[in-house]
Design an enzyme around this catalytic site. Structure first.
Site, PDB file in Angstrom:
ATOM      1  N   PRO A   2       0.821  -1.171   0.000  1.00 20.95           N
ATOM      2  CA  PRO A   2       0.000   0.000   0.000  1.00 20.95           C
ATOM      3  C   PRO A   2       0.870   1.241   0.000  1.00 20.95           C
ATOM      4  O   PRO A   2       1.683   1.433   0.878  1.00 20.95           O
ATOM      5  CB  PRO A   2      -0.738  -0.121   1.305  1.00 20.95           C
ATOM      6  CG  PRO A   2      -0.628  -1.538   1.705  1.00 20.95           C
ATOM      7  CD  PRO A   2       0.491  -2.104   1.012  1.00 20.95           C
ATOM      8  N   GLU A   3       0.666   2.059  -0.968  1.00 22.73           N
ATOM      9  CA  GLU A   3       1.225   3.400  -0.907  1.00 22.73           C
ATOM     10  C   GLU A   3       0.127   4.268  -0.300  1.00 22.73           C
ATOM     11  O   GLU A   3      -0.952   3.771   0.019  1.00 22.73           O
ATOM     12  CB  GLU A   3       1.594   3.874  -2.319  1.00 22.73           C
ATOM     13  CG  GLU A   3       2.745   3.085  -2.898  1.00 22.73           C
ATOM     14  CD  GLU A   3       3.782   3.980  -3.564  1.00 22.73           C
ATOM     15  OE1 GLU A   3       3.831   5.171  -3.234  1.00 22.73           O
ATOM     16  OE2 GLU A   3       4.520   3.483  -4.419  1.00 22.73           O
ATOM     17  N   HIS A  91      -3.092 -15.613   6.304  1.00 21.84           N
ATOM     18  CA  HIS A  91      -2.312 -14.511   6.870  1.00 21.84           C
ATOM     19  C   HIS A  91      -3.156 -13.450   7.556  1.00 21.84           C
ATOM     20  O   HIS A  91      -2.716 -12.316   7.703  1.00 21.84           O
ATOM     21  CB  HIS A  91      -1.426 -13.892   5.792  1.00 21.84           C
ATOM     22  CG  HIS A  91      -0.417 -14.857   5.245  1.00 21.84           C
ATOM     23  ND1 HIS A  91       0.637 -15.330   6.003  1.00 21.84           N
ATOM     24  CD2 HIS A  91      -0.321 -15.467   4.050  1.00 21.84           C
ATOM     25  CE1 HIS A  91       1.346 -16.178   5.267  1.00 21.84           C
ATOM     26  NE2 HIS A  91       0.783 -16.283   4.084  1.00 21.84           N
ATOM     27  N   ARG A 110       3.771 -10.751   4.558  1.00 19.47           N
ATOM     28  CA  ARG A 110       5.183 -10.540   4.899  1.00 19.47           C
ATOM     29  C   ARG A 110       5.401 -10.071   6.332  1.00 19.47           C
ATOM     30  O   ARG A 110       6.530 -10.002   6.792  1.00 19.47           O
ATOM     31  CB  ARG A 110       5.799  -9.534   3.917  1.00 19.47           C
ATOM     32  CG  ARG A 110       5.944 -10.131   2.538  1.00 19.47           C
ATOM     33  CD  ARG A 110       6.447  -9.135   1.541  1.00 19.47           C
ATOM     34  NE  ARG A 110       7.863  -8.864   1.708  1.00 19.47           N
ATOM     35  CZ  ARG A 110       8.559  -8.059   0.917  1.00 19.47           C
ATOM     36  NH1 ARG A 110       7.951  -7.436  -0.067  1.00 19.47           N
ATOM     37  NH2 ARG A 110       9.828  -7.869   1.106  1.00 19.47           N
TER      38      ARG A 110
END
Length: 271
Positions: A2-3, A91, A110
DNA sequence: ATGCGGACCTGTTAGC
DNA sequence: TGCTAACAGGTCCGCA
């Protein structure tokens, strides 16, 4: 990850469903994010009401009666609202069950993201206190940027991605904004003129605003809080297009590494 | 103070 | 087809 546009989209998507809701319980499936998710949250949060959901830089601030959750999506995180009985994904590390029979699920393969807690003003938190201005605020101006670039030898691309200088300009939009402004990413900060700062600042604002309007860039499978995917990468001029022809002059776009981040630019259009 | 490189982690893709 | 290496949207930290 995400930016900033993705974080803003997430914020706008989830806020209406969270504000005013009472928290039933918090489930931590995997506490090992960038920093451990505080176990105390499991006792702290139940029965409290969510007062607001806002964004500062790429942090989401979920304000509760007694404090604020500081959530960062890291590189691969996403938040979504789901029916509480929906099977959780591999996740989904944190789950916030609400009164309105919805569950906010934090998924982050991650695990570079974070869930932190503060009882003080979140702006005073050590992660937020030294952040630069918001890119879309009027504090981020050509004059401000130009002043900050004086005596800086680092590459301009690295500098605009430095959150102490300005927040929210990630790798994709740094590449795009420099292309649109016609500035070579490897130029030293101090070599950039005030006129170029004017162009660069206006392009950063324009591109981020545009991306927010489109609901975030979405590289692979980013999904906003409302479950709608953002637009895809076809509108990007340079990012992900190394070796292709420049859409403005047809020269071959070059791809290099700058501060261990992929950097793409047009050797003709960008000086 | 500034600049640089490494670190955190898993999933996907490119290349042999 | 299968294995391995490189790379991916972020950003903090420690060292020179």
């Amino acid at each position: 990850m995400p930016e900033l546009p993705e974080v803003e989209t997430t914020c706008r998507g989830i806020a209406p469903h969270l504000v005013g809701q009472r928290i039933e319980r918090l489930v931590i499936n995997n506490a090992s994010l960038r920093w451990p998710v505080p176990e105390t949250l499991k006792k702290l949060l139940p029965d409290q009401t969510i007062r607001s959901v806002t964004r500062r830089a790429k942090y989401l601030l979920i304000a509760i009666d007694s404090g604020t959750l500081i959530v960062h999506l890291g590189m691969s995180g996403s938040l979504r609202l789901a029916p509480p009985d929906e099977a959780r994904l591999k996740h989904d590390h944190v789950e916030l069950y609400l009164d309105n029979s919805l569950c906010l699920r934090y998924c982050d393969p991650r695990r570079f993201g974070s869930w932190l807690w503060t009882t003080d003003d979140p702006e005073q938190h050590s992660l937020l206190i030294n952040l630069g201005p918001e890119p879309l605020g009027k504090q981020f101006s050509a004059k401000y940027l130009f002043t900050k670039l004086q005596n800086r030898k680092q590459a301009i691309k690295t500098l605009i991605m430095d959150s102490h200088l300005v927040v929210g300009v990630g790798n994709i939009y740094a590449n795009e904004a420099l292309f649109m402004a016609g500035i070579h990413p490897q130029r030293s900060g101090s070599s950039v003129t005030l006129e170029e700062c004017t162009l660069l600042v206006s392009q950063i604002k324009k591109i981020l605003t545009h991306a927010i309007r489109r609901g975030g860039t979405t590289l692979r499978n980013f999904v906003g809080g409302d479950g709608k995917p953002g637009y895809f990468a076809q509108e990007l001029m340079v990012y992900g297009r190394g070796g292709e022809a420049c859409q403005r002059c047809q020269a071959t776009l070059q791809e290099i590494r700058l501060g261990q981040r992929t950097t793409v630019f047009c050797p003709i259009c960008q000086h």
